[in-house]
Design a protein around this motif. Sequence first.
Motif, PDB file in Angstrom:
ATOM      1  N   MET A 134     -69.990 -15.959  59.613  1.00  0.00           N
ATOM      2  CA  MET A 134     -69.000 -17.037  60.420  1.00  0.00           C
ATOM      3  C   MET A 134     -67.725 -17.081  59.989  1.00  0.00           C
ATOM      4  N   TYR A 135     -67.350 -16.562  58.884  1.00  0.00           N
ATOM      5  CA  TYR A 135     -65.788 -16.550  58.368  1.00  0.00           C
ATOM      6  C   TYR A 135     -65.118 -15.162  58.365  1.00  0.00           C
ATOM      7  N   TYR A 136     -65.927 -14.156  58.322  1.00  0.00           N
ATOM      8  CA  TYR A 136     -65.325 -12.773  58.387  1.00  0.00           C
ATOM      9  C   TYR A 136     -66.054 -11.717  59.192  1.00  0.00           C
ATOM     10  N   PRO A 137     -66.110 -12.126  60.889  1.00  0.00           N
ATOM     11  CA  PRO A 137     -66.966 -11.117  61.472  1.00  0.00           C
ATOM     12  C   PRO A 137     -66.774 -10.014  61.538  1.00  0.00           C
ATOM     13  N   PRO A 138     -65.475  -9.281  61.606  1.00  0.00           N
ATOM     14  CA  PRO A 138     -65.354  -7.757  61.519  1.00  0.00           C
ATOM     15  C   PRO A 138     -66.208  -7.264  60.214  1.00  0.00           C
ATOM     16  N   LEU A 139     -66.280  -7.660  59.202  1.00  0.00           N
ATOM     17  CA  LEU A 139     -66.919  -7.301  57.878  1.00  0.00           C
ATOM     18  C   LEU A 139     -68.420  -7.416  58.288  1.00  0.00           C
ATOM     19  N   TRP A 140     -69.076  -8.401  59.109  1.00  0.00           N
ATOM     20  CA  TRP A 140     -70.313  -8.566  59.110  1.00  0.00           C
ATOM     21  C   TRP A 140     -70.857  -7.472  60.182  1.00  0.00           C
ATOM     22  N   GLU A 141     -70.044  -7.397  61.327  1.00  0.00           N
ATOM     23  CA  GLU A 141     -70.386  -6.372  62.328  1.00  0.00           C
ATOM     24  C   GLU A 141     -70.598  -4.949  61.893  1.00  0.00           C
ATOM     25  N   ASN A 142     -69.620  -4.585  60.802  1.00  0.00           N
ATOM     26  CA  ASN A 142     -69.582  -3.262  60.241  1.00  0.00           C
ATOM     27  C   ASN A 142     -70.707  -3.019  59.286  1.00  0.00           C
ATOM     28  N   LEU A 143     -70.975  -3.912  58.602  1.00  0.00           N
ATOM     29  CA  LEU A 143     -72.314  -4.249  57.810  1.00  0.00           C
ATOM     30  C   LEU A 143     -73.462  -4.128  58.618  1.00  0.00           C
ATOM     31  N   LEU A 144     -73.801  -4.628  59.569  1.00  0.00           N
ATOM     32  CA  LEU A 144     -74.796  -4.471  60.477  1.00  0.00           C
ATOM     33  C   LEU A 144     -74.819  -2.918  60.910  1.00  0.00           C
ATOM     34  N   ARG A 145     -73.568  -2.597  61.515  1.00  0.00           N
ATOM     35  CA  ARG A 145     -73.714  -1.192  62.179  1.00  0.00           C
ATOM     36  C   ARG A 145     -73.978  -0.180  61.169  1.00  0.00           C
ATOM     37  N   SER A 146     -73.572  -0.247  59.907  1.00  0.00           N
ATOM     38  CA  SER A 146     -73.819   0.641  58.820  1.00  0.00           C
ATOM     39  C   SER A 146     -74.967   0.460  58.141  1.00  0.00           C
ATOM     40  N   SER A 147     -76.050  -0.647  58.572  1.00  0.00           N
ATOM     41  CA  SER A 147     -77.248  -0.682  58.091  1.00  0.00           C
ATOM     42  C   SER A 147     -77.019  -0.977  56.434  1.00  0.00           C
TER      43      SER A 147
END
Length: 305
Positions: free
Chosen positions: A196-209
């Motif tokens: 909700m507050y830091y989407p770039p980090l969230w997306e990176n965490l998901l992509r890198s499992s």
Amino acid sequence: MTLVTTAKYVVGAEVLAKSLRAFRASRPLLALVDSSLPPHVTVRLRQAGWGIKYIAHVENKNTRKLQDRPWFNTTFSKLHVFGLTEYEKIVYVDADVLLLANIDELFEKLPDVGFNVSRPFAASPEMFPPDTFNSGVLVIRPQERVYRWLLEQSLHVSSYDGSDQGFLNTVLSGWWQLDIGHRLDFQYNVHQTVAMYYPPLWENLLRSSRVSVLHFAGDDSMKPWSLSGVIPASLARYVHLWQEIARAPLDADVAPLYLAANAHLPLKARAFDSLSSAGEQEIDHVLDIFQASLKDSVESTSAKH
């Protein structure tokens, strides 16, 4: 292991059991159940795969803070985990999480080397501030002396946030300075607020499992059974997944639901591609249903705003 003290967390525990089973967890499941809950609760939990251990309610003395945050009233019962000395090591997980990976490797944490017997736990950092720990996921080596001391301290030591977490960070201070074996990687307790507050980090965490446990931390309005309003689509996908798992029968194989939710990720990040036994047609069918449902949810939310 998890803790069930209210009716809403029964549903959370059911989702957790289905997810642990889908990710082929190798250890037995145990739910600590408040003895005040009605008998049908334990029937459902047993059907979901949980072993049951009844516990006495540990009173939360932070009455002033509980006036504004009543959902913390039962959280001090978590202290019982520290006293279960019949187990050498426990992986404790709150029932308001969504697993996105197998977490059996947590049983390898807290090795003898560097182990501090007065701080017999490992935890991931809290978001604010990060030199404190979040108590939603813990690896614990139960110690009777520490358990008795915690119960005694709970009678008169105030919790800065009214919950077990504020209390534990107060009486078990200095966690960040302990040996690295007492610290868990962030991936084992990723809060939904990251999305909700830091989407770039969230997306990176998901992509890198690197999201093994998605924790819906906060008050009741932040839980997956009641979360509403405008949230990022990448988080809504997993709220929807949690709700789909909750609706599935207690003995259901929820692997196809995970496959559907992860279909937008690169192939290497799809945790369930190598685990599901479902056929390609079944997977495609589940994916179609999921995408249609998600589209309807997004359109409905947009219409309201």
